[in-house]
Design a protein around this motif. Structure first.
Motif, PDB file in Angstrom:
ATOM      1  N   UNK A  29       4.709  10.498   0.648  1.00 46.72           N
ATOM      2  CA  UNK A  29       5.434   9.310   0.552  1.00 46.72           C
ATOM      3  C   UNK A  29       5.824   8.492   1.757  1.00 46.72           C
ATOM      4  N   UNK A  30       5.784   7.088   1.555  1.00 47.95           N
ATOM      5  CA  UNK A  30       6.215   6.406   2.538  1.00 47.95           C
ATOM      6  C   UNK A  30       8.006   6.015   2.265  1.00 47.95           C
ATOM      7  N   UNK A  31       8.718   6.094   3.258  1.00 45.09           N
ATOM      8  CA  UNK A  31      10.060   5.776   3.219  1.00 45.09           C
ATOM      9  C   UNK A  31      10.222   4.305   3.915  1.00 45.09           C
ATOM     10  N   UNK A  32      10.585   3.295   3.517  1.00 45.33           N
ATOM     11  CA  UNK A  32      11.019   2.110   4.000  1.00 45.33           C
ATOM     12  C   UNK A  32      12.348   2.312   4.832  1.00 45.33           C
ATOM     13  N   UNK A  33      12.443   1.770   6.081  1.00 49.08           N
ATOM     14  CA  UNK A  33      13.594   1.805   6.763  1.00 49.08           C
ATOM     15  C   UNK A  33      13.928   0.600   7.291  1.00 49.08           C
TER      16      UNK A  33
ATOM     17  N   UNK B 101      14.900  -2.553   9.234  1.00 55.34           N
ATOM     18  CA  UNK B 101      15.569  -2.783  10.506  1.00 55.34           C
ATOM     19  C   UNK B 101      15.104  -1.642  11.583  1.00 55.34           C
ATOM     20  N   UNK B 102      14.288  -0.837  10.910  1.00 61.16           N
ATOM     21  CA  UNK B 102      13.848   0.276  11.567  1.00 61.16           C
ATOM     22  C   UNK B 102      12.391   0.530  11.847  1.00 61.16           C
ATOM     23  N   UNK B 103      11.665   0.529  10.561  1.00 60.47           N
ATOM     24  CA  UNK B 103      10.471   0.996  10.430  1.00 60.47           C
ATOM     25  C   UNK B 103       9.901   1.519   9.213  1.00 60.47           C
ATOM     26  N   UNK B 104       8.823   2.493   9.150  1.00 57.74           N
ATOM     27  CA  UNK B 104       8.329   3.149   8.086  1.00 57.74           C
ATOM     28  C   UNK B 104       8.293   4.729   8.375  1.00 57.74           C
ATOM     29  N   UNK B 105       8.785   5.549   7.465  1.00 58.50           N
ATOM     30  CA  UNK B 105       8.432   6.887   7.767  1.00 58.50           C
ATOM     31  C   UNK B 105       7.051   7.037   6.961  1.00 58.50           C
ATOM     32  N   UNK B 106       5.989   7.732   7.517  1.00 60.07           N
ATOM     33  CA  UNK B 106       4.750   8.051   7.054  1.00 60.07           C
ATOM     34  C   UNK B 106       4.638   9.055   6.162  1.00 60.07           C
ATOM     35  N   UNK B 107       3.828   9.220   5.282  1.00 56.72           N
ATOM     36  CA  UNK B 107       3.678  10.574   4.685  1.00 56.72           C
ATOM     37  C   UNK B 107       3.153  11.749   5.067  1.00 56.72           C
TER      38      UNK B 107
ATOM     39  N   UNK C  20       4.685  13.944   6.644  1.00 60.28           N
ATOM     40  CA  UNK C  20       5.294  14.545   7.993  1.00 60.28           C
ATOM     41  C   UNK C  20       4.655  14.074   9.253  1.00 60.28           C
ATOM     42  N   UNK C  21       4.031  12.872   9.189  1.00 60.15           N
ATOM     43  CA  UNK C  21       2.865  12.305  10.366  1.00 60.15           C
ATOM     44  C   UNK C  21       3.968  11.823  11.437  1.00 60.15           C
TER      45      UNK C  21
ATOM     46  N   UNK D 235      -0.699   6.486  12.564  1.00 59.54           N
ATOM     47  CA  UNK D 235      -1.492   6.063  11.195  1.00 59.54           C
ATOM     48  C   UNK D 235      -2.853   6.740  11.167  1.00 59.54           C
ATOM     49  N   UNK D 236      -3.620   6.777  12.365  1.00 56.34           N
ATOM     50  CA  UNK D 236      -4.738   7.624  12.388  1.00 56.34           C
ATOM     51  C   UNK D 236      -4.541   9.147  11.892  1.00 56.34           C
ATOM     52  N   UNK D 237      -3.468   9.715  11.937  1.00 58.16           N
ATOM     53  CA  UNK D 237      -3.329  11.003  11.400  1.00 58.16           C
ATOM     54  C   UNK D 237      -3.458  11.202  10.014  1.00 58.16           C
ATOM     55  N   UNK D 238      -3.461   9.832   9.209  1.00 58.32           N
ATOM     56  CA  UNK D 238      -3.453   9.650   7.721  1.00 58.32           C
ATOM     57  C   UNK D 238      -4.709   9.060   7.236  1.00 58.32           C
TER      58      UNK D 238
END
Length: 155
Positions: free
Chosen positions: A1-5, A7-13, A15-16, A32-35
């Motif tokens: 799951x991507x979580x949009x934040x 003003x801060x960024x994006x949480x990657x799926x 737990x990357x 990102x290369x971890x995904x």
């Protein structure tokens, strides 16, 4: 799951990690290369850009952006924006990977339903494309807040 934040960024799926506005190109690529495989890209007035595809969602990540009016004090150093774009063959239903904002999967419901509850004006830096409300959203973006918004929030 991507979580949009916004003003801060994006949480990657998986737990990357988190793509945080202002982070370096190297740190963003490493996360990102971890995904997925990272590929160089180009965005006008950005110092760097790259793409990656994860489970039917393409990420465009870019940063070190110059101010369009040439004001060096308004250049954005580090990560400036993340665009998540659904691969075209997946637009007739929910996305395989959730893209969540405030508990709402923006790629998991028809566009009309998502836009009924989400207003970009409530989330500085959030971009939702205008498009056909009879289909699912194809793209969403989060960007570093504009300078006036950063000054108010202290980010």
């Amino acid at each position: 799951m991507f979580e949009l934040l916004p003003g801060r960024g994006v949480v990657l799926p998986r737990q990357v990690g988190v793509l945080r506005f202002g982070m370096t190109e190297r740190a963003a690529q490493w996360a990102v290369a971890s995904l997925a495989d990272v590929r160089k890209s180009w965005v006008c007035q950005a110092g760097w850009a790259f793409t990656a595809v994860y489970d039917g969602v393409e990420l465009l990540v870019y940063g070190d952006c110059a101010d369009r009016e040439g004001r060096s004090e308004r250049d954005r150093h580090g990560l400036a924006s993340v665009v998540l774009d659904r691969c075209r063959y997946t637009l007739t239903g929910p996305s395989a990977v959730p893209v969540v904002l405030g508990g709402i999967d923006v790629f998991g419901y028809p566009a009309a339903e998502v836009l009924d509850v989400l207003t970009p004006a409530d989330h500085p830096g959030l971009g939702l494309p205008a498009g056909s409300l009879s289909t699912y959203l194809s793209q969403v973006s989060v960007s570093c807040p504009p300078f006036d918004a950063r000054e108010r929030t202290g980010t």
